[in-house]
Design a protein around this motif. Structure first.
Motif, PDB file in Angstrom:
ATOM      1  N   ALA A   1      70.277 -30.066 -41.361  1.00 50.46           N
ATOM      2  CA  ALA A   1      70.580 -29.520 -40.033  1.00 50.46           C
ATOM      3  C   ALA A   1      69.313 -29.001 -39.359  1.00 50.46           C
ATOM      4  O   ALA A   1      69.110 -29.219 -38.160  1.00 50.46           O
ATOM      5  CB  ALA A   1      71.624 -28.416 -40.142  1.00 50.46           C
TER       6      ALA A   1
ATOM      7  N   TYR B   1      76.390 -34.664 -34.342  1.00 49.85           N
ATOM      8  CA  TYR B   1      76.718 -34.484 -35.749  1.00 49.85           C
ATOM      9  C   TYR B   1      77.750 -33.376 -35.914  1.00 49.85           C
ATOM     10  O   TYR B   1      77.750 -32.400 -35.160  1.00 49.85           O
ATOM     11  CB  TYR B   1      75.477 -34.128 -36.576  1.00 49.85           C
ATOM     12  CG  TYR B   1      74.607 -35.315 -36.895  1.00 49.85           C
ATOM     13  CD1 TYR B   1      74.740 -35.984 -38.107  1.00 49.85           C
ATOM     14  CD2 TYR B   1      73.679 -35.780 -35.984  1.00 49.85           C
ATOM     15  CE1 TYR B   1      73.946 -37.079 -38.404  1.00 49.85           C
ATOM     16  CE2 TYR B   1      72.882 -36.876 -36.267  1.00 49.85           C
ATOM     17  CZ  TYR B   1      73.023 -37.520 -37.480  1.00 49.85           C
ATOM     18  OH  TYR B   1      72.245 -38.610 -37.767  1.00 49.85           O
TER      19      TYR B   1
ATOM     20  N   TYR C   1      79.902 -31.106 -39.166  1.00 53.30           N
ATOM     21  CA  TYR C   1      79.942 -30.820 -40.606  1.00 53.30           C
ATOM     22  C   TYR C   1      81.332 -31.131 -41.115  1.00 53.30           C
ATOM     23  O   TYR C   1      82.330 -30.641 -40.589  1.00 53.30           O
ATOM     24  CB  TYR C   1      79.600 -29.356 -40.888  1.00 53.30           C
ATOM     25  CG  TYR C   1      79.662 -29.024 -42.364  1.00 53.30           C
ATOM     26  CD1 TYR C   1      78.763 -29.587 -43.252  1.00 53.30           C
ATOM     27  CD2 TYR C   1      80.634 -28.174 -42.863  1.00 53.30           C
ATOM     28  CE1 TYR C   1      78.810 -29.298 -44.608  1.00 53.30           C
ATOM     29  CE2 TYR C   1      80.691 -27.877 -44.215  1.00 53.30           C
ATOM     30  CZ  TYR C   1      79.776 -28.446 -45.076  1.00 53.30           C
ATOM     31  OH  TYR C   1      79.837 -28.160 -46.417  1.00 53.30           O
TER      32      TYR C   1
ATOM     33  N   LEU D   1      76.864 -33.510 -43.312  1.00 57.91           N
ATOM     34  CA  LEU D   1      76.804 -33.695 -41.870  1.00 57.91           C
ATOM     35  C   LEU D   1      77.071 -35.168 -41.613  1.00 57.91           C
ATOM     36  O   LEU D   1      76.481 -36.033 -42.257  1.00 57.91           O
ATOM     37  CB  LEU D   1      75.422 -33.334 -41.331  1.00 57.91           C
ATOM     38  CG  LEU D   1      75.100 -31.853 -41.220  1.00 57.91           C
ATOM     39  CD1 LEU D   1      73.650 -31.671 -40.792  1.00 57.91           C
ATOM     40  CD2 LEU D   1      76.023 -31.165 -40.236  1.00 57.91           C
TER      41      LEU D   1
END
Length: 61
Positions: free
Chosen positions: A31, A43, A45, A52
Motif C-alpha cells: 500500500a 485498489y 483490500y 490488495l
C-alpha cells in the motif's frame, strides 16, 4: 478484522482507537508503494484473501 485495543494517552485517559486494523505487513508495504507511485486508486483490500486487489472499475469505489 478490527483490532480490539485500549490505549492510554499522555494525560492518563484511556480511549479505544476505532481506525486500527490487523493487516499483514507485506500488504502495508504494498500500500505504501502504491501511495507513493499514485497507483493506490483502484485498489481495495480483500480481508478474506488478505491482499490488495485491483478493483475492476475504479469509479465504483
Amino acid at each position: 478484522m478490527r483490532l480490539d485495543i485500549t490505549q492510554i494517552d499522555r494525560k492518563d485517559r484511556d480511549y479505544d482507537p476505532s481506525e486500527w486494523f490487523v493487516v499483514p505487513l507485506n500488504v502495508i508495504d504494498q500500500a505504501i508503494d502504491l501511495i507513493i507511485s499514485g497507483d493506490i486508486v483502484g485498489y481495495v483490500y480483500d480481508a478474506r484473501s488478505q491482499k490488495l486487489i485491483r478493483h475492476s472499475r475504479a469509479g465504483d469505489l
